[in-house]
Design a protein around this motif. Structure first.
Motif, PDB file in Angstrom:
ATOM      1  N   LYS A  58       0.918  -1.083   0.422  1.00 31.93           N
ATOM      2  CA  LYS A  58      -0.413  -0.162  -0.020  1.00 31.93           C
ATOM      3  C   LYS A  58       0.853   1.513   0.142  1.00 31.93           C
ATOM      4  CE  LYS A  58      -3.274  -2.816   0.497  1.00 31.93           C
ATOM      5  NZ  LYS A  58      -4.375  -2.672  -0.513  1.00 31.93           N
ATOM      6  N   ILE A  59       2.134   0.947  -1.075  1.00 32.98           N
ATOM      7  CA  ILE A  59       3.138   2.328  -0.906  1.00 32.98           C
ATOM      8  C   ILE A  59       3.184   3.458  -2.094  1.00 32.98           C
ATOM      9  CG2 ILE A  59       5.225   3.138  -1.206  1.00 32.98           C
ATOM     10  CD1 ILE A  59       4.399   2.085   1.880  1.00 32.98           C
ATOM     11  N   ASN A  60       2.047   4.116  -1.988  1.00 33.48           N
ATOM     12  CA  ASN A  60       1.927   5.343  -3.393  1.00 33.48           C
ATOM     13  C   ASN A  60       2.886   5.517  -4.280  1.00 33.48           C
ATOM     14  OD1 ASN A  60       0.298   6.729  -4.914  1.00 33.48           O
ATOM     15  ND2 ASN A  60       1.108   8.522  -3.643  1.00 33.48           N
ATOM     16  N   ILE A  61       3.178   4.489  -5.216  1.00 32.36           N
ATOM     17  CA  ILE A  61       4.712   5.118  -5.945  1.00 32.36           C
ATOM     18  C   ILE A  61       4.041   5.284  -7.623  1.00 32.36           C
ATOM     19  CG2 ILE A  61       5.876   3.431  -4.885  1.00 32.36           C
ATOM     20  CD1 ILE A  61       5.514   1.203  -7.300  1.00 32.36           C
ATOM     21  N   ASN A  62       4.997   5.219  -8.732  1.00 24.78           N
ATOM     22  CA  ASN A  62       4.493   5.172  -9.926  1.00 24.78           C
ATOM     23  C   ASN A  62       4.431   4.768 -10.519  1.00 24.78           C
ATOM     24  OD1 ASN A  62       7.729   5.874  -9.120  1.00 24.78           O
ATOM     25  ND2 ASN A  62       8.255   5.153 -11.352  1.00 24.78           N
ATOM     26  N   ASN A  63       3.956   4.235 -11.622  1.00 20.60           N
ATOM     27  CA  ASN A  63       3.523   3.414 -12.873  1.00 20.60           C
ATOM     28  C   ASN A  63       3.924   3.089 -14.080  1.00 20.60           C
ATOM     29  OD1 ASN A  63       2.040   4.612 -14.056  1.00 20.60           O
ATOM     30  ND2 ASN A  63       0.659   5.009 -12.612  1.00 20.60           N
ATOM     31  N   CYS A  64       3.728   1.923 -14.322  1.00 16.05           N
ATOM     32  CA  CYS A  64       4.550   1.798 -15.793  1.00 16.05           C
ATOM     33  C   CYS A  64       3.955   2.565 -16.772  1.00 16.05           C
ATOM     34  CB  CYS A  64       4.876  -0.176 -16.431  1.00 16.05           C
ATOM     35  SG  CYS A  64       5.917  -0.814 -15.291  1.00 16.05           S
ATOM     36  N   VAL A  65       3.109   3.597 -16.323  1.00 17.23           N
ATOM     37  CA  VAL A  65       2.478   3.760 -17.836  1.00 17.23           C
ATOM     38  C   VAL A  65       2.846   5.710 -17.587  1.00 17.23           C
ATOM     39  CG1 VAL A  65      -0.062   5.132 -18.318  1.00 17.23           C
ATOM     40  CG2 VAL A  65      -0.247   2.581 -17.582  1.00 17.23           C
ATOM     41  N   ASP A  66       3.482   6.066 -16.990  1.00 14.77           N
ATOM     42  CA  ASP A  66       3.854   7.318 -16.707  1.00 14.77           C
ATOM     43  C   ASP A  66       5.427   7.152 -17.265  1.00 14.77           C
ATOM     44  OD1 ASP A  66       5.327   6.462 -14.555  1.00 14.77           O
ATOM     45  OD2 ASP A  66       3.811   6.637 -12.728  1.00 14.77           O
ATOM     46  N   LYS A  67       5.767   6.522 -18.102  1.00 19.89           N
ATOM     47  CA  LYS A  67       6.586   6.099 -17.884  1.00 19.89           C
ATOM     48  C   LYS A  67       7.601   6.928 -17.314  1.00 19.89           C
ATOM     49  CE  LYS A  67       5.679   6.009 -22.964  1.00 19.89           C
ATOM     50  NZ  LYS A  67       5.593   6.601 -24.173  1.00 19.89           N
ATOM     51  N   LEU A  68       8.468   7.287 -15.937  1.00 16.18           N
ATOM     52  CA  LEU A  68       8.878   7.863 -14.923  1.00 16.18           C
ATOM     53  C   LEU A  68      10.177   6.352 -14.787  1.00 16.18           C
ATOM     54  CD1 LEU A  68       6.114   9.719 -12.422  1.00 16.18           C
ATOM     55  CD2 LEU A  68       8.179  10.242 -14.867  1.00 16.18           C
ATOM     56  N   LYS A  69      10.032   5.319 -14.164  1.00 12.15           N
ATOM     57  CA  LYS A  69      10.080   4.554 -13.275  1.00 12.15           C
ATOM     58  C   LYS A  69      12.095   4.466 -13.961  1.00 12.15           C
ATOM     59  CE  LYS A  69       9.515  -0.023 -14.753  1.00 12.15           C
ATOM     60  NZ  LYS A  69       8.800  -1.425 -14.470  1.00 12.15           N
TER      61      LYS A  69
END
Length: 209
Positions: free
Chosen positions: A53-64
């Motif tokens: 339940k940690i609020n992180i970035n995802n694969c769609v936002d292209k930030l990783k």
């Protein structure tokens, strides 16, 4: 003529819906931004944080896989903290070759040496070119140095994937909660066939970055 106009309108509608759906998946307020070179257990680690339940970035936002935090200046995103995840750089490179997207990932990492697709057609070609430059031309060191920056507006935790289970307290403190590690495992990497093509000089380049 009417039929053509109808199909054009349908296409426009489809593109607008697609754009809206993408925006709906973008997280504009990120508690923990997870960045890394890929091929380092990053997707597994991000899923681990999501399950906790940690609020992180995802694969769609292209930030990783951003090669530099400078990219964030053009994004309307609020970030509280960042975890830069790394692993054995050599095995990260081999992982991208094994999965046949070495050139795609190279461009995500900035392609700072302006390599062409044919430069990464096979591992041997890439090894020869790396030895010619005598440095990491894939961009893993450059990405690490860019994120190991003391002037960022948020704290960055440099985290070795292999040491996560030995640094539970440190990670818990950084994310601000007690994480559940019961299902977390550090698995052995798969690059045996590719390893047969590696010589000592190439290995040394990626051991010292």
């Amino acid at each position: 003529m009417k039929q053509t106009i109808f199909f054009v309108l349908i296409l426009i509608l489809f593109l607008l819906i697609k754009k809206q759906n993408k925006e709906n998946f973008l997280n504009k307020n990120i508690d923990i931004l997870v960045v890394g070179a890929g091929g380092n257990g990053q997707s597994y680690f991000m899923n681990f944080l999501k399950n906790n339940k940690i609020n992180i970035n995802n694969c769609v936002d292209k930030l990783k896989h951003m090669h530099t935090p400078e990219i964030l200046k053009s994004k309307n995103i609020k970030i509280k903290k960042c975890i830069f995840l790394y692993n054995d750089p050599l095995k990260s490179v081999l992982s991208h070759f094994r999965r046949n997207w070495a050139y795609i990932q190279l461009n995500k990492l900035g392609n700072i040496h302006n390599l062409k697709k044919e430069d990464l057609n096979d591992l041997k070609t890439f090894i020869d070119l790396t030895e010619k430059y005598n440095t990491d031309i894939y961009g893993i060191k450059n990405q690490f140095d860019n994120w190991n920056n003391k002037n960022l507006p948020f704290p960055v935790l440099l985290l070795n994937f292999n040491d996560i289970l030995d640094n539970k307290d440190k990670l818990n403190k950084f994310v601000g909660k007690e994480l559940d590690y019961s299902s977390f495992k550090v698995k052995k990497r798969k690059s045996k066939k590719l390893n047969e093509n590696i010589n000592d000089k190439f290995m040394l380049i990626y051991m010292i970055i």
